[in-house]
Design an enzyme around this catalytic site. Structure first.
Site, PDB file in Angstrom:
ATOM      1  N   HIS A 178     -10.229   1.733  -8.103  1.00 52.78           N
ATOM      2  CA  HIS A 178     -10.226   2.994  -7.257  1.00 52.78           C
ATOM      3  C   HIS A 178      -8.636   3.468  -7.406  1.00 52.78           C
ATOM      4  CE1 HIS A 178      -8.940  -0.636  -4.717  1.00 52.78           C
ATOM      5  NE2 HIS A 178      -8.619   0.496  -3.659  1.00 52.78           N
ATOM      6  N   HIS A 224      -6.017   3.625  -5.049  1.00 50.57           N
ATOM      7  CA  HIS A 224      -4.941   3.294  -4.193  1.00 50.57           C
ATOM      8  C   HIS A 224      -3.812   2.956  -5.177  1.00 50.57           C
ATOM      9  CE1 HIS A 224      -7.521   2.806  -0.356  1.00 50.57           C
ATOM     10  NE2 HIS A 224      -7.023   4.031  -0.373  1.00 50.57           N
ATOM     11  N   ASP A 243      -1.716   0.705  -5.013  1.00 47.18           N
ATOM     12  CA  ASP A 243      -1.572  -0.635  -5.553  1.00 47.18           C
ATOM     13  C   ASP A 243      -2.667  -0.942  -6.610  1.00 47.18           C
ATOM     14  OD1 ASP A 243      -3.189  -0.476  -3.361  1.00 47.18           O
ATOM     15  OD2 ASP A 243      -3.228  -2.638  -3.145  1.00 47.18           O
TER      16      ASP A 243
HETATM   17 ZN   LIG Z   1      -7.574   0.117  -1.822  1.00 53.83          ZN
END
Ligand SMILES: [Zn+2]
Length: 256
Positions: free
Chosen positions: A57, A59, A61
């Protein structure tokens, strides 16, 4: 068919990075790109060349290192078609039910939206490996930043349907805190009690609790167990539908 080697390394505060290496074909994939230096150190220590990035995904990080690593290694980035606009450097777009080959190994893509919309998991059936990102954690599941409880429960059911001997590689070391929460909602679960003790011992010794066996997750992870009568009783939701029980479990965890 040569088995994969999975190299796991800690990065950032509590993330795990993973390198998946197919020695027969000299391919190496990073599962997400949480942090560049430890990822490059891991490659260097093994003499591996980064050929692919599999993104779960968008994000930071998880995909924050994409562009720099792609510039350095000219690797191919595979990510979710439904989240392509937010996956930096994406080359190959995949979605639920797609499969591709990585060397001699099949990789299946599961849409597991809920934490984010367009979150995907990578399942390697021949190798019994699941890279679940922030959808399913050891004894937990991702926060619902973008999706609804219905959506997340649909996603988790797909993962719950995979074989018990699947090894779950999630993206964070959250297990000890997750165990405390799990015990608060299903204190009667003796398998969970035993697992929580084991987790405390591992963490006291500075060892990871990840990966975990999916069969054990099914027996102990409250987010896979909305049909547990004990859990339903704790929540005051006996005979409620799974989505209601899951949603309430997630709400309680958010403020635990
Ligand atoms: Zn996440």
């Amino acid at each position: 068919m040569a088995k994969f080697e999975v190299h796991q390394f800690p990065c950032l505060n509590d993330n795990y990075g993973y390198l998946l290496h197919d020695s027969a074909n000299n391919l190496t994939a990073a599962i997400d790109t949480p942090e560049i230096a430890p990822l490059n150190d891991a490659l260097a220590s093994r003499g591996w060349t980064l050929t692919h990035i599999f993104n779960t995904h968008h994000h930071f990080d998880h995909a924050g290192g994409n562009l720099e690593l792609k510039g350095q290694w000219q690797c191919t980035i595979i990510g979710a078609r439904d989240d392509a606009a937010r996956i930096p450097g994406i080359d190959i777009k995949v979605g639920d039910g797609d499969a591709f080959t990585f060397g001699d190994h099949q990789v299946q893509v599961l849409d597991v939206s809920g934490h984010t919309i367009g979150h995907i998991a990578f399942y390697l059936p021949d190798d019994q490996l699941l890279f679940s990102g922030d959808a399913l954690f050891a004894l937990g599941c991702g926060r619902l930043f973008e999706g609804s409880p219905e959506q997340m429960w649909t996603s988790l059911q797909k993962l719950r349907a995979l074989p018990d001997d699947t090894m779950v590689y999630c993206a964070h070391e959250y297990t000890q805190a997750n165990a405390r929460f799990a015990l608060s909602v299903e204190p009667q679960n003796v398998t969970l009690q035993a697992r929580a003790k084991e987790i405390d011992q591992l963490r006291a010794a500075g060892k990871p609790t990840v990966p975990s066996l999916l069969g054990l997750e099914k027996q102990t992870n409250p987010f896979l167990r909305p049909d547990s009568i004990d859990l339903q009783e704790t929540l005051g939701l006996v005979h409620s539908d799974p989505v209601t029980v899951f949603a309430q479990t997630r709400r309680l965890k958010d403020s635990f």
